[in-house]
Design a protein around this motif. Structure first.
Motif, PDB file in Angstrom:
ATOM      1  N   ASN A  71     -10.732   7.703 -19.655  1.00  0.00           N
ATOM      2  CA  ASN A  71      -9.953   8.935 -19.592  1.00  0.00           C
ATOM      3  C   ASN A  71      -8.943   9.007 -20.745  1.00  0.00           C
ATOM      4  OD1 ASN A  71      -9.461  11.453 -18.425  1.00  0.00           O
ATOM      5  ND2 ASN A  71      -7.687  10.665 -17.324  1.00  0.00           N
ATOM      6  N   LEU A  72      -9.411   8.649 -21.931  1.00  0.00           N
ATOM      7  CA  LEU A  72      -8.581   8.679 -23.131  1.00  0.00           C
ATOM      8  C   LEU A  72      -8.980   9.843 -24.009  1.00  0.00           C
ATOM      9  CD1 LEU A  72      -8.880   4.911 -24.025  1.00  0.00           C
ATOM     10  CD2 LEU A  72      -7.004   6.023 -22.818  1.00  0.00           C
ATOM     11  N   THR A  73      -8.018  10.458 -24.654  1.00  0.00           N
ATOM     12  CA  THR A  73      -8.303  11.558 -25.562  1.00  0.00           C
ATOM     13  C   THR A  73      -8.202  11.050 -27.000  1.00  0.00           C
ATOM     14  OG1 THR A  73      -7.480  13.156 -23.977  1.00  0.00           O
ATOM     15  CG2 THR A  73      -7.615  13.879 -26.265  1.00  0.00           C
ATOM     16  N   CYS A  74      -9.265  11.274 -27.762  1.00  0.00           N
ATOM     17  CA  CYS A  74      -9.329  10.789 -29.145  1.00  0.00           C
ATOM     18  C   CYS A  74     -10.372  11.611 -29.910  1.00  0.00           C
ATOM     19  CB  CYS A  74      -9.700   9.312 -29.165  1.00  0.00           C
ATOM     20  SG  CYS A  74     -11.193   8.937 -28.244  1.00  0.00           S
ATOM     21  N   THR A  75     -10.575  11.283 -31.168  1.00  0.00           N
ATOM     22  CA  THR A  75     -11.615  11.913 -31.979  1.00  0.00           C
ATOM     23  C   THR A  75     -12.587  10.826 -32.433  1.00  0.00           C
ATOM     24  OG1 THR A  75     -10.532  11.585 -34.110  1.00  0.00           O
ATOM     25  CG2 THR A  75      -9.957  13.606 -32.887  1.00  0.00           C
ATOM     26  N   PRO A  76     -13.814  11.175 -32.785  1.00  0.00           N
ATOM     27  CA  PRO A  76     -14.734  10.178 -33.330  1.00  0.00           C
ATOM     28  C   PRO A  76     -14.155   9.477 -34.568  1.00  0.00           C
ATOM     29  CG  PRO A  76     -15.969  12.116 -32.694  1.00  0.00           C
ATOM     30  CD  PRO A  76     -14.498  12.464 -32.561  1.00  0.00           C
ATOM     31  N   GLN A  77     -13.472  10.220 -35.438  1.00  0.00           N
ATOM     32  CA  GLN A  77     -12.862   9.612 -36.628  1.00  0.00           C
ATOM     33  C   GLN A  77     -11.840   8.546 -36.243  1.00  0.00           C
ATOM     34  OE1 GLN A  77     -11.280  12.954 -38.795  1.00  0.00           O
ATOM     35  NE2 GLN A  77     -13.218  13.357 -39.819  1.00  0.00           N
ATOM     36  N   GLU A  78     -11.022   8.872 -35.254  1.00  0.00           N
ATOM     37  CA  GLU A  78      -9.979   7.946 -34.817  1.00  0.00           C
ATOM     38  C   GLU A  78     -10.586   6.694 -34.163  1.00  0.00           C
ATOM     39  OE1 GLU A  78      -5.712   8.454 -32.673  1.00  0.00           O
ATOM     40  OE2 GLU A  78      -7.389   9.458 -31.706  1.00  0.00           O
ATOM     41  N   GLU A  79     -11.625   6.870 -33.370  1.00  0.00           N
ATOM     42  CA  GLU A  79     -12.282   5.729 -32.732  1.00  0.00           C
ATOM     43  C   GLU A  79     -12.912   4.809 -33.776  1.00  0.00           C
ATOM     44  OE1 GLU A  79     -12.839   5.145 -28.728  1.00  0.00           O
ATOM     45  OE2 GLU A  79     -10.932   5.419 -29.782  1.00  0.00           O
ATOM     46  N   LEU A  80     -13.544   5.387 -34.793  1.00  0.00           N
ATOM     47  CA  LEU A  80     -14.135   4.572 -35.849  1.00  0.00           C
ATOM     48  C   LEU A  80     -13.047   3.807 -36.594  1.00  0.00           C
ATOM     49  CD1 LEU A  80     -16.609   3.682 -37.488  1.00  0.00           C
ATOM     50  CD2 LEU A  80     -16.111   5.590 -39.034  1.00  0.00           C
ATOM     51  N   GLU A  81     -11.967   4.489 -36.940  1.00  0.00           N
ATOM     52  CA  GLU A  81     -10.863   3.834 -37.639  1.00  0.00           C
ATOM     53  C   GLU A  81     -10.347   2.648 -36.829  1.00  0.00           C
ATOM     54  OE1 GLU A  81      -6.336   5.016 -37.993  1.00  0.00           O
ATOM     55  OE2 GLU A  81      -7.560   6.266 -39.324  1.00  0.00           O
ATOM     56  N   ALA A  82     -10.238   2.812 -35.522  1.00  0.00           N
ATOM     57  CA  ALA A  82      -9.688   1.768 -34.657  1.00  0.00           C
ATOM     58  C   ALA A  82     -10.521   0.490 -34.675  1.00  0.00           C
ATOM     59  CB  ALA A  82      -9.568   2.294 -33.226  1.00  0.00           C
ATOM     60  N   VAL A  83     -11.836   0.607 -34.828  1.00  0.00           N
ATOM     61  CA  VAL A  83     -12.694  -0.586 -34.795  1.00  0.00           C
ATOM     62  C   VAL A  83     -13.204  -1.020 -36.158  1.00  0.00           C
ATOM     63  CG1 VAL A  83     -13.417  -0.203 -32.410  1.00  0.00           C
ATOM     64  CG2 VAL A  83     -14.797   0.739 -34.280  1.00  0.00           C
ATOM     65  N   LEU A  84     -13.075  -0.149 -37.174  1.00  0.00           N
ATOM     66  CA  LEU A  84     -13.588  -0.492 -38.502  1.00  0.00           C
ATOM     67  C   LEU A  84     -12.472  -0.873 -39.474  1.00  0.00           C
ATOM     68  CD1 LEU A  84     -16.101  -0.695 -40.291  1.00  0.00           C
ATOM     69  CD2 LEU A  84     -15.722   1.689 -40.933  1.00  0.00           C
ATOM     70  N   CYS A  85     -11.423  -0.069 -39.509  1.00  0.00           N
ATOM     71  CA  CYS A  85     -10.340  -0.328 -40.466  1.00  0.00           C
ATOM     72  C   CYS A  85      -9.015   0.155 -39.866  1.00  0.00           C
ATOM     73  CB  CYS A  85     -10.628   0.359 -41.793  1.00  0.00           C
ATOM     74  SG  CYS A  85     -11.081   2.097 -41.630  1.00  0.00           S
ATOM     75  N   PRO A  86      -8.548  -0.522 -38.808  1.00  0.00           N
ATOM     76  CA  PRO A  86      -7.317  -0.077 -38.151  1.00  0.00           C
ATOM     77  C   PRO A  86      -6.109  -0.152 -39.079  1.00  0.00           C
ATOM     78  CG  PRO A  86      -8.006  -2.215 -37.315  1.00  0.00           C
ATOM     79  CD  PRO A  86      -9.084  -1.736 -38.227  1.00  0.00           C
ATOM     80  N   GLN A  87      -5.251   0.852 -38.946  1.00  0.00           N
ATOM     81  CA  GLN A  87      -4.020   0.889 -39.737  1.00  0.00           C
ATOM     82  C   GLN A  87      -2.972   0.020 -39.046  1.00  0.00           C
ATOM     83  OE1 GLN A  87      -2.677   4.876 -40.563  1.00  0.00           O
ATOM     84  NE2 GLN A  87      -4.749   5.576 -41.016  1.00  0.00           N
ATOM     85  N   SER A  88      -2.343  -0.814 -39.808  1.00  0.00           N
ATOM     86  CA  SER A  88      -1.325  -1.701 -39.271  1.00  0.00           C
ATOM     87  C   SER A  88      -0.206  -0.898 -38.609  1.00  0.00           C
ATOM     88  CB  SER A  88      -0.757  -2.557 -40.403  1.00  0.00           C
ATOM     89  OG  SER A  88       0.233  -3.420 -39.911  1.00  0.00           O
ATOM     90  N   GLY A  89       0.137  -1.270 -37.403  1.00  0.00           N
ATOM     91  CA  GLY A  89       1.231  -0.625 -36.684  1.00  0.00           C
ATOM     92  C   GLY A  89       0.852   0.641 -35.931  1.00  0.00           C
ATOM     93  N   LYS A  90      -0.333   1.171 -36.167  1.00  0.00           N
ATOM     94  CA  LYS A  90      -0.744   2.393 -35.474  1.00  0.00           C
ATOM     95  C   LYS A  90      -1.222   2.043 -34.066  1.00  0.00           C
ATOM     96  CE  LYS A  90      -3.736   6.435 -35.797  1.00  0.00           C
ATOM     97  NZ  LYS A  90      -4.655   7.200 -36.642  1.00  0.00           N
ATOM     98  N   ILE A  91      -0.821   2.837 -33.094  1.00  0.00           N
ATOM     99  CA  ILE A  91      -1.256   2.635 -31.714  1.00  0.00           C
ATOM    100  C   ILE A  91      -2.403   3.589 -31.433  1.00  0.00           C
ATOM    101  CG2 ILE A  91      -0.581   2.760 -29.297  1.00  0.00           C
ATOM    102  CD1 ILE A  91       2.269   2.084 -30.159  1.00  0.00           C
ATOM    103  N   TYR A  92      -3.545   3.033 -31.090  1.00  0.00           N
ATOM    104  CA  TYR A  92      -4.740   3.821 -30.814  1.00  0.00           C
ATOM    105  C   TYR A  92      -4.855   4.080 -29.315  1.00  0.00           C
ATOM    106  CZ  TYR A  92      -5.926   2.861 -35.608  1.00  0.00           C
ATOM    107  OH  TYR A  92      -5.892   2.810 -36.972  1.00  0.00           O
ATOM    108  N   PRO A  93      -5.521   5.176 -28.925  1.00  0.00           N
ATOM    109  CA  PRO A  93      -5.649   5.495 -27.501  1.00  0.00           C
ATOM    110  C   PRO A  93      -6.158   4.307 -26.688  1.00  0.00           C
ATOM    111  CG  PRO A  93      -6.482   7.301 -28.821  1.00  0.00           C
ATOM    112  CD  PRO A  93      -6.203   6.162 -29.769  1.00  0.00           C
ATOM    113  N   GLY A  94      -5.447   4.018 -25.605  1.00  0.00           N
ATOM    114  CA  GLY A  94      -5.856   2.959 -24.695  1.00  0.00           C
ATOM    115  C   GLY A  94      -5.390   1.575 -25.057  1.00  0.00           C
ATOM    116  N   THR A  95      -4.611   1.443 -26.133  1.00  0.00           N
ATOM    117  CA  THR A  95      -4.203   0.109 -26.553  1.00  0.00           C
ATOM    118  C   THR A  95      -2.753  -0.217 -26.226  1.00  0.00           C
ATOM    119  OG1 THR A  95      -3.646   0.874 -28.788  1.00  0.00           O
ATOM    120  CG2 THR A  95      -5.882   0.045 -28.441  1.00  0.00           C
ATOM    121  N   HIS A  96      -2.036   0.715 -25.624  1.00  0.00           N
ATOM    122  CA  HIS A  96      -0.666   0.407 -25.240  1.00  0.00           C
ATOM    123  C   HIS A  96      -0.520   0.471 -23.727  1.00  0.00           C
ATOM    124  CE1 HIS A  96      -0.818   4.700 -26.249  1.00  0.00           C
ATOM    125  NE2 HIS A  96       0.181   4.896 -25.440  1.00  0.00           N
ATOM    126  N   ALA A  97       0.536  -0.133 -23.214  1.00  0.00           N
ATOM    127  CA  ALA A  97       0.757  -0.290 -21.779  1.00  0.00           C
ATOM    128  C   ALA A  97       0.657   1.029 -21.017  1.00  0.00           C
ATOM    129  CB  ALA A  97       2.127  -0.925 -21.537  1.00  0.00           C
TER     130      ALA A  97
END
Length: 132
Positions: A71-97
């Motif tokens: 039940n997370l809201t994101c875009t395909p671009q953002e999901e790819l970035e999260a697993v391929l080349c995550p930006q340091s310090g950026k919080i991606y959907p589902g990764t914070h408390a």
């Protein structure tokens, strides 16, 4: 080979416009067993390039969707970035408390295990360097 528009593909659709999906049907078992390649072509053997292209360049790559499992809201671009080349310090959907926390695994782990990375080196643009 034909299909019924808007039927049964909601699990695989990020957009709300179900009229753009279809359910594939084959004329006969013989057509089914001959395969889809004569109708839609062969899959891209460069799996990582295909995944990058699908998540960055398709018409809906920038359109938000809500996942059915987390039940997370994101875009395909953002999901790819999260697993391929995550930006340091950026919080991606589902990764914070408080969000049905998930641990993101690098895409390369799965592609490597499937033997999809042998002899392949991504270009700067594919690795997330927009200047390349």
């Amino acid at each position: 080979m034909g299909g019924t528009e808007g039927s049964g593909n909601s699990k695989f659709v990020g957009d709300d416009d179900m009229s753009k999906t279809f359910e594939g049907k084959f004329a006969s078992a013989d057509v089914f067993h001959k395969g889809l390649d004569q109708y839609i072509g062969l899959p891209n053997p460069k799996v990582l390039q295909a995944v990058i292209n699908e998540h960055r360049n398709c018409a809906n790559s920038h359109i938000e969707y809500t996942t059915s499992n987390y039940n997370l809201t994101c875009t395909p671009q953002e999901e790819l970035e999260a697993v391929l080349c995550p930006q340091s310090g950026k919080i991606y959907p589902g990764t914070h408390a408080g969000e049905g926390r998930r641990d993101l695994q690098p895409l390369r782990v799965f592609l490597s295990a499937a033997g999809c990375l042998e002899g392949y080196t991504p270009t700067g643009a594919e690795a997330g360097d927009e200047k390349a």
